[in-house]
Structures are given as structure tokens and as C-alpha cells.
Design an enzyme around this catalytic site. Sequence first.
Site, PDB file in Angstrom:
ATOM      1  N   ASP A   1      -3.574  65.531  36.118  1.00  0.00           N
ATOM      2  CA  ASP A   1      -3.437  66.439  34.973  1.00  0.00           C
ATOM      3  C   ASP A   1      -3.931  65.734  33.719  1.00  0.00           C
ATOM      4  O   ASP A   1      -4.153  64.520  33.728  1.00  0.00           O
ATOM      5  CB  ASP A   1      -1.989  66.935  34.806  1.00  0.00           C
ATOM      6  CG  ASP A   1      -1.017  65.778  34.687  1.00  0.00           C
ATOM      7  OD1 ASP A   1      -1.175  64.977  33.749  1.00  0.00           O
ATOM      8  OD2 ASP A   1      -0.109  65.679  35.537  1.00  0.00           O
TER       9      ASP A   1
ATOM     10  N   SER B   1       5.410  60.385  45.034  1.00  0.00           N
ATOM     11  CA  SER B   1       6.801  60.525  45.489  1.00  0.00           C
ATOM     12  C   SER B   1       6.831  61.386  46.757  1.00  0.00           C
ATOM     13  O   SER B   1       6.762  60.874  47.871  1.00  0.00           O
ATOM     14  CB  SER B   1       7.657  61.110  44.365  1.00  0.00           C
ATOM     15  OG  SER B   1       8.985  61.188  44.788  1.00  0.00           O
TER      16      SER B   1
ATOM     17  N   LYS C   1      -5.220  73.049  36.411  1.00  0.00           N
ATOM     18  CA  LYS C   1      -4.638  74.048  37.317  1.00  0.00           C
ATOM     19  C   LYS C   1      -4.872  75.405  36.692  1.00  0.00           C
ATOM     20  O   LYS C   1      -4.655  75.576  35.496  1.00  0.00           O
ATOM     21  CB  LYS C   1      -3.114  73.836  37.391  1.00  0.00           C
ATOM     22  CG  LYS C   1      -2.674  72.756  38.320  1.00  0.00           C
ATOM     23  CD  LYS C   1      -1.161  72.807  38.417  1.00  0.00           C
ATOM     24  CE  LYS C   1      -0.666  71.438  38.837  1.00  0.00           C
ATOM     25  NZ  LYS C   1       0.731  71.228  38.606  1.00  0.00           N
TER      26      LYS C   1
ATOM     27  N   HIS D   1       6.346  55.024  33.710  1.00  0.00           N
ATOM     28  CA  HIS D   1       5.908  56.431  33.757  1.00  0.00           C
ATOM     29  C   HIS D   1       5.452  56.931  32.378  1.00  0.00           C
ATOM     30  O   HIS D   1       4.400  57.548  32.258  1.00  0.00           O
ATOM     31  CB  HIS D   1       7.041  57.286  34.319  1.00  0.00           C
ATOM     32  CG  HIS D   1       6.698  58.726  34.408  1.00  0.00           C
ATOM     33  ND1 HIS D   1       5.644  59.174  35.166  1.00  0.00           N
ATOM     34  CD2 HIS D   1       7.238  59.818  33.814  1.00  0.00           C
ATOM     35  CE1 HIS D   1       5.562  60.487  35.043  1.00  0.00           C
ATOM     36  NE2 HIS D   1       6.502  60.895  34.220  1.00  0.00           N
TER      37      HIS D   1
HETATM   38  C1  R5P Z   1       4.444  63.110  37.400  1.00  0.00           C
HETATM   39  O1  R5P Z   1       4.630  63.213  36.195  1.00  0.00           O
HETATM   40  C2  R5P Z   1       4.057  61.805  38.012  1.00  0.00           C
HETATM   41  O2  R5P Z   1       3.082  61.162  37.241  1.00  0.00           O
HETATM   42  C3  R5P Z   1       3.568  62.016  39.429  1.00  0.00           C
HETATM   43  O3  R5P Z   1       2.410  62.851  39.388  1.00  0.00           O
HETATM   44  C4  R5P Z   1       4.622  62.675  40.267  1.00  0.00           C
HETATM   45  O4  R5P Z   1       5.828  61.982  40.138  1.00  0.00           O
HETATM   46  C5  R5P Z   1       4.196  62.721  41.714  1.00  0.00           C
HETATM   47  O5  R5P Z   1       5.205  63.329  42.437  1.00  0.00           O
HETATM   48  P1  R5P Z   1       4.968  63.942  43.870  1.00  0.00           P
HETATM   49  O6  R5P Z   1       4.322  62.897  44.717  1.00  0.00           O
HETATM   50  O7  R5P Z   1       6.369  64.287  44.325  1.00  0.00           O
HETATM   51  O8  R5P Z   1       4.115  65.160  43.700  1.00  0.00           O
END
Ligand code: R5P
Length: 303
Positions: free
Chosen positions: A172, A226, A195, A131
Site C-alpha cells: 500500500d 502475519s 486497491k 512497524h
Molecule cells: C500492516 O500494516 C503491516 O504492514 C502488514 O502488511 C500486515 O501486518 C500483514 O498482515 P497479514 O500477513 O496478516 O496480511
Amino acid sequence: MDRNIAVLAGTGEISLSYARGLSNALGLEMYSVESKVFPDGESYIRLPEIKEGNVIYIQNLDPPQDKRIWEMLLSLDKLRSTGYHVILVTPYLAYSRQDKEFLKGEAISVALLLQLIRSLGAYEFYTIEVHQMNSLKFFTGRALSLDPYPYMAGVLSDKLPHPSEVLVLSPDIGAIDRARRFADAFGSEFDYIVKRRDRFTGEIYMEPKGIPVRGRSVVIVDDIISTGGTVAKAARMLLEQGAYNVYAVATHGVFAGNAVEKLKSGGIKGIYVGDTLPGRDGVVQVELHPMVAREFSWAKELS
Ligand code: R5P
């Protein structure tokens, strides 16, 4: 076989599948950790007899993560005390998103995990698309995060629209390097999503920073999906802004709860992830073990 290195499959189907892939690609002997669960729920681990002195130990940390971590720590400890030289490969590094104290008092899980792995004798550590690259500093040895996007771009070239029609977006600015790595290999333009909040209604809008999406096919590239919330919301907004189609590409598909349904109802046309976590209906997985095997091509040369 006179090479002094073997592949050891840790627990779980994904560890086994990567170990098989590496063993076949490199022509190395493969062994498997024996594991079972006692009636009270505690884990039992037994190492096979490994003839070679060097071991590429594959232990993925897919769910149940805490159990997998404990099985890995037991195995690493036993490998060390038996005198093996261990390279650990963990395609999906669980807990990697808890990499700092966001709220005072929070445990920094990835720091403890990597420190434990190192203290139990692993002398090299490999994962896929961690990450935050900075987290690898907690492993005070050679630690690598393999970049899967160029490889995935190649595999997905016949599943996605022509590169000239595609705009690759990161959700982002912090993740723009992921979009760039995918886009460079795919041969497309890239940008990131900003955003902004409507000052009157308070609603949040997401749009590409500089390149309009009207009429374009968009590929959103992220490290982890996630809950699916980030990608689903972005997809909905991009489609409202005239995007022709929206696809999602991620290394790790966690798909917590109803994430896949959320992505589909957000209008996502295709979901492509690595095979570091269990597969789901409606999601296409890209096998990443050939890419990992390439990192160990030196083992093939040993004789
Ligand atoms: C955030 O920092 C990660 O890079 C992913 O964008 C994030 O974990 C995605 O999470 P979710 O699918 O729950 O929006």
C-alpha cells in the site's frame, strides 16, 4: 579483556543467536540470563555475575511474547538495581502494530511496553524495522529502528532475478518507503499497490499504481507477514495481470496459522524474511545480526 562492555543474552533461541553474533563480531564477553519456569507456570530469572559495567542486553520478543516481555522486565529491573548501564536490543518488537486506539477503549500496547522499558532503566533502545517509526517516541531516550532492507537486498542479490527485471512493490502507499529502501539498494524500479473496488461486482482488485507488471518479476516488500493474507492476495492478482514471478520479502515472518501454505497457494515463488522470529519450512531466513553488530562497531574500538 579491558573493555567495560559485555553482551547479555536474554531468554529464547533468537536472543541467544543474536548475542553470540554480536559477541563474536565485536570481541565482547557474552553472558546469559538464567531462566526457568516454576511448576505453577511462573517465570524465574537470575542474572549471571557480569564483570563489565555496561551491558548490551539482547532480548527478542518472539512467541510466547507475553512471557518474554515479563522475563525482560524482570531482567531489566535486576540490571538497574545492580547498577548496570543497559542498552536494550529487541530485534522483533512484539505488539508494535497496536500503536494507536483504532477502536475506542483499546490499550496502546507498544506505548506501555516502551514506557516500561525506559522506566526500568534502559538508556538506549534498538529494534529492527519497527512497524511505525512514530512509536519510538514512547521511549523517551535514544531509540533506533534499524533499516534491514539495504542489507537484505545485498544478501538476496544471488537469490532474486536480475535487478533490471525486478519491480519492487509495497502492499500500500503507506509502506512505499520500505519498497523504496529495498529497491534503491537492489537497483530496481519500485511502485506501490492500489486497491480498487469494482462498482458492479463489489470485488477488490489490486494493481501497481503506475508500472505494469506484465512480464516482470515482482518483489513485494513488507515489514511483517502475519497471516499472509495481504501478500497472498496481492500475488494472486499480480500473476493474473501477467507478472512472471512474485517473491515476498519481509523483516519479520510471524506466519500465523497456515500463512506459509496460503502464500504458496497464492503463487509466491520465494519467501525471504529476517531471522527475528522462528524459521519455517519453505521460508528462507536472512541472518540480521551482522547488520546489528555494525551499529555497535564503536564497542570494538574501546580499549
Ligand atoms: C500492516 O500494516 C503491516 O504492514 C502488514 O502488511 C500486515 O501486518 C500483514 O498482515 P497479514 O500477513 O496478516 O496480511
